[in-house]
Motif scaffolding. Structure first.
Motif, PDB file in Angstrom:
ATOM      1  N   ILE A 149       0.858  -1.077   0.015  1.00  0.00           N
ATOM      2  CA  ILE A 149      -0.074   0.135   0.002  1.00  0.00           C
ATOM      3  C   ILE A 149       0.899   1.278   0.099  1.00  0.00           C
ATOM      4  O   ILE A 149       0.485   2.228  -0.268  1.00  0.00           O
ATOM      5  N   ASP A 150       2.049   1.135   0.390  1.00  0.00           N
ATOM      6  CA  ASP A 150       2.934   2.404   0.475  1.00  0.00           C
ATOM      7  C   ASP A 150       3.855   2.367  -0.842  1.00  0.00           C
ATOM      8  O   ASP A 150       4.580   1.634  -1.179  1.00  0.00           O
ATOM      9  N   LYS A 151       3.497   3.301  -1.893  1.00  0.00           N
ATOM     10  CA  LYS A 151       4.232   3.549  -3.117  1.00  0.00           C
ATOM     11  C   LYS A 151       5.812   3.585  -2.860  1.00  0.00           C
ATOM     12  O   LYS A 151       6.615   2.984  -3.580  1.00  0.00           O
ATOM     13  N   GLN A 152       6.255   4.243  -2.111  1.00  0.00           N
ATOM     14  CA  GLN A 152       7.818   4.740  -1.727  1.00  0.00           C
ATOM     15  C   GLN A 152       8.329   3.127  -1.392  1.00  0.00           C
ATOM     16  O   GLN A 152       9.255   2.910  -1.758  1.00  0.00           O
ATOM     17  N   LEU A 153       7.682   2.308  -0.604  1.00  0.00           N
ATOM     18  CA  LEU A 153       8.256   1.209  -0.237  1.00  0.00           C
ATOM     19  C   LEU A 153       8.101  -0.060  -1.115  1.00  0.00           C
ATOM     20  O   LEU A 153       9.305  -0.374  -1.205  1.00  0.00           O
ATOM     21  N   VAL A 154       7.185  -0.066  -2.063  1.00  0.00           N
ATOM     22  CA  VAL A 154       7.078  -1.135  -3.234  1.00  0.00           C
ATOM     23  C   VAL A 154       8.457  -0.540  -3.977  1.00  0.00           C
ATOM     24  O   VAL A 154       8.756  -1.248  -4.656  1.00  0.00           O
ATOM     25  N   GLY A 155       8.452   0.756  -4.424  1.00  0.00           N
ATOM     26  CA  GLY A 155       9.288   1.013  -5.356  1.00  0.00           C
ATOM     27  C   GLY A 155      10.811   0.953  -5.005  1.00  0.00           C
ATOM     28  O   GLY A 155      11.539   0.517  -5.651  1.00  0.00           O
ATOM     29  N   GLU A 156      11.115   1.178  -3.843  1.00  0.00           N
ATOM     30  CA  GLU A 156      12.402   1.189  -3.196  1.00  0.00           C
ATOM     31  C   GLU A 156      12.785  -0.387  -3.199  1.00  0.00           C
ATOM     32  O   GLU A 156      13.902  -0.645  -3.409  1.00  0.00           O
ATOM     33  N   PHE A 157      11.855  -1.216  -2.666  1.00  0.00           N
ATOM     34  CA  PHE A 157      12.334  -2.722  -2.670  1.00  0.00           C
ATOM     35  C   PHE A 157      12.558  -3.361  -4.067  1.00  0.00           C
ATOM     36  O   PHE A 157      13.220  -4.073  -4.386  1.00  0.00           O
ATOM     37  N   ALA A 158      11.534  -3.005  -4.926  1.00  0.00           N
ATOM     38  CA  ALA A 158      11.939  -3.241  -6.310  1.00  0.00           C
ATOM     39  C   ALA A 158      13.094  -2.824  -6.902  1.00  0.00           C
ATOM     40  O   ALA A 158      13.770  -3.619  -7.338  1.00  0.00           O
ATOM     41  N   ALA A 159      13.428  -1.736  -6.377  1.00  0.00           N
ATOM     42  CA  ALA A 159      14.762  -1.142  -6.944  1.00  0.00           C
ATOM     43  C   ALA A 159      15.852  -1.898  -6.500  1.00  0.00           C
ATOM     44  O   ALA A 159      16.993  -2.228  -7.047  1.00  0.00           O
ATOM     45  N   GLU A 160      15.715  -2.376  -5.177  1.00  0.00           N
ATOM     46  CA  GLU A 160      16.874  -3.231  -4.403  1.00  0.00           C
ATOM     47  C   GLU A 160      17.111  -4.415  -5.207  1.00  0.00           C
ATOM     48  O   GLU A 160      18.193  -4.917  -5.372  1.00  0.00           O
ATOM     49  N   ILE A 161      15.904  -5.188  -5.710  1.00  0.00           N
ATOM     50  CA  ILE A 161      15.953  -6.414  -6.317  1.00  0.00           C
ATOM     51  C   ILE A 161      16.720  -6.267  -7.590  1.00  0.00           C
ATOM     52  O   ILE A 161      17.269  -6.944  -7.961  1.00  0.00           O
ATOM     53  N   ARG A 162      16.308  -5.164  -8.374  1.00  0.00           N
ATOM     54  CA  ARG A 162      16.880  -5.028  -9.567  1.00  0.00           C
ATOM     55  C   ARG A 162      18.134  -4.722  -9.435  1.00  0.00           C
ATOM     56  O   ARG A 162      19.061  -5.058 -10.366  1.00  0.00           O
ATOM     57  N   ALA A 163      18.702  -4.117  -8.501  1.00  0.00           N
ATOM     58  CA  ALA A 163      20.342  -3.744  -8.204  1.00  0.00           C
ATOM     59  C   ALA A 163      21.002  -4.899  -8.238  1.00  0.00           C
ATOM     60  O   ALA A 163      22.411  -4.889  -8.091  1.00  0.00           O
ATOM     61  N   CYS A 164      20.356  -6.005  -7.503  1.00  0.00           N
ATOM     62  CA  CYS A 164      21.233  -7.262  -7.335  1.00  0.00           C
ATOM     63  C   CYS A 164      21.853  -7.797  -8.787  1.00  0.00           C
ATOM     64  O   CYS A 164      23.045  -8.313  -8.879  1.00  0.00           O
ATOM     65  N   ARG A 165      21.113  -7.416  -9.785  1.00  0.00           N
ATOM     66  CA  ARG A 165      21.772  -7.878 -11.290  1.00  0.00           C
ATOM     67  C   ARG A 165      20.871  -6.992 -12.128  1.00  0.00           C
ATOM     68  O   ARG A 165      20.056  -7.474 -12.756  1.00  0.00           O
ATOM     69  N   PRO A 166      21.704  -5.685 -12.498  1.00  0.00           N
ATOM     70  CA  PRO A 166      20.954  -5.039 -13.557  1.00  0.00           C
ATOM     71  C   PRO A 166      20.960  -5.509 -14.780  1.00  0.00           C
ATOM     72  O   PRO A 166      22.092  -6.206 -15.176  1.00  0.00           O
ATOM     73  N   PRO A 167      20.061  -5.423 -15.933  1.00  0.00           N
ATOM     74  CA  PRO A 167      20.147  -5.861 -17.215  1.00  0.00           C
ATOM     75  C   PRO A 167      21.571  -5.401 -17.742  1.00  0.00           C
ATOM     76  O   PRO A 167      21.865  -4.286 -17.866  1.00  0.00           O
ATOM     77  N   GLU A 168      22.259  -6.267 -18.766  1.00  0.00           N
ATOM     78  CA  GLU A 168      23.356  -5.919 -19.106  1.00  0.00           C
ATOM     79  C   GLU A 168      23.038  -5.620 -20.781  1.00  0.00           C
ATOM     80  O   GLU A 168      22.015  -6.128 -21.102  1.00  0.00           O
ATOM     81  N   ASN A 169      23.966  -4.995 -21.258  1.00  0.00           N
ATOM     82  CA  ASN A 169      23.675  -4.559 -22.626  1.00  0.00           C
ATOM     83  C   ASN A 169      23.908  -5.462 -24.070  1.00  0.00           C
ATOM     84  O   ASN A 169      23.604  -5.042 -25.078  1.00  0.00           O
ATOM     85  N   TYR A 170      24.461  -6.526 -23.816  1.00  0.00           N
ATOM     86  CA  TYR A 170      25.135  -7.376 -24.539  1.00  0.00           C
ATOM     87  C   TYR A 170      24.336  -8.570 -25.058  1.00  0.00           C
ATOM     88  O   TYR A 170      23.846  -8.778 -26.050  1.00  0.00           O
ATOM     89  N   LYS A 171      23.616  -9.284 -23.925  1.00  0.00           N
ATOM     90  CA  LYS A 171      22.627 -10.415 -24.187  1.00  0.00           C
ATOM     91  C   LYS A 171      21.557  -9.987 -23.446  1.00  0.00           C
ATOM     92  O   LYS A 171      20.133 -10.606 -23.599  1.00  0.00           O
ATOM     93  N   GLY A 172      21.404  -8.968 -22.608  1.00  0.00           N
ATOM     94  CA  GLY A 172      20.127  -8.561 -22.063  1.00  0.00           C
ATOM     95  C   GLY A 172      19.846  -9.357 -20.766  1.00  0.00           C
ATOM     96  O   GLY A 172      18.625  -9.313 -20.119  1.00  0.00           O
ATOM     97  N   LYS A 173      20.651 -10.167 -20.033  1.00  0.00           N
ATOM     98  CA  LYS A 173      20.634 -10.925 -19.049  1.00  0.00           C
ATOM     99  C   LYS A 173      20.456  -9.921 -17.872  1.00  0.00           C
ATOM    100  O   LYS A 173      21.190  -8.863 -17.855  1.00  0.00           O
ATOM    101  N   GLY A 174      19.711 -10.485 -16.779  1.00  0.00           N
ATOM    102  CA  GLY A 174      19.706  -9.462 -15.567  1.00  0.00           C
ATOM    103  C   GLY A 174      18.210  -9.405 -14.957  1.00  0.00           C
ATOM    104  O   GLY A 174      17.252 -10.376 -15.642  1.00  0.00           O
ATOM    105  N   ILE A 175      17.871  -8.670 -14.116  1.00  0.00           N
ATOM    106  CA  ILE A 175      16.657  -8.179 -13.673  1.00  0.00           C
ATOM    107  C   ILE A 175      16.136  -6.978 -14.079  1.00  0.00           C
ATOM    108  O   ILE A 175      16.776  -5.993 -14.152  1.00  0.00           O
ATOM    109  N   ARG A 176      15.112  -6.984 -14.735  1.00  0.00           N
ATOM    110  CA  ARG A 176      14.514  -5.704 -15.330  1.00  0.00           C
ATOM    111  C   ARG A 176      13.033  -5.547 -14.844  1.00  0.00           C
ATOM    112  O   ARG A 176      12.429  -6.555 -14.572  1.00  0.00           O
TER     113      ARG A 176
END
Length: 190
Positions: free
Chosen positions: A147-174
């Protein structure tokens, strides 16, 4: 006057808003959120409409006026509808799994990443086929809800930061609708 701050916030009958000692409490069918008003900002409630007012026209008050209105709007939407961010885990052998209060990510490192899910959030994982023709090639979908927009966005960004998508094969979390521009690599120069 701030265009954002001036706009009224409409809420339905299931949402209850109460102002007490400069603290705004918003209760809805999904939960309750609170916000402490900044000095010089007041709130008026009448007939299912919330109006944010400011004491003067100083630059700081104008900024706080729009900010407060936007945060209160997010709270009203959060307790009535909720927020959700979807992430895709793309890569051979990459996966995500929910284990009790933790989220386990296997992202090609020598170890798995285990993240504790913050209180107030719901995290679901699902393995779906990458394409309609292949049932063995699976990708994981992570859904972060709350229900908290900031908390949802912040945790989603933490998950994505574990393995951001790379530009050669597109692997990662997006994010679900995030576009990643794939580079040609060495073979593309010939």
């Amino acid at each position: 006057m701030s265009r954002i701050g001036r706009a009224p916030i409409k809420f339905d009958q299931d949402t209850h808003i109460e102002v007490k000692d400069n603290i705004v409490s918003v209760k809805g069918e999904l939960g309750e959120l609170q916000y402490k008003l900044m000095p010089g900002i007041t709130v008026e409630i009448s007939d299912g409409v919330l109006q944010v007012k400011r004491s003067n026209d100083s630059k700081d008050q104008k900024a706080l006026h729009g900010l407060t209105r936007a945060l209160l709007q997010n709270m009203v939407k959060g307790v009535s509808e909720g927020y959700q961010k979807n992430l895709q885990v793309i890569g051979t052998g990459y996966s995500a799994e929910r284990i009790g209060p933790w989220l386990k990510l296997s992202l090609g490192y020598s170890h798995d990443i285990i993240m504790e899910v913050p209180e107030g959030l719901t995290v679901e994982t699902e393995a779906v086929p990458r394409s309609k023709t292949s049932r063995t090639d699976l990708q994981s979908i992570i859904r972060v809800k709350g229900i908290d927009k900031q908390l949802v966005g912040e945790f989603a960004a933490e998950i994505r930061a574990c393995r951001p998508p790379e530009n050669y094969k597109g692997k990662g979390i997006r994010y679900e609708n995030e576009s990643v521009i794939i580079k040609a690599g060495k073979a593309g120069t010939k």
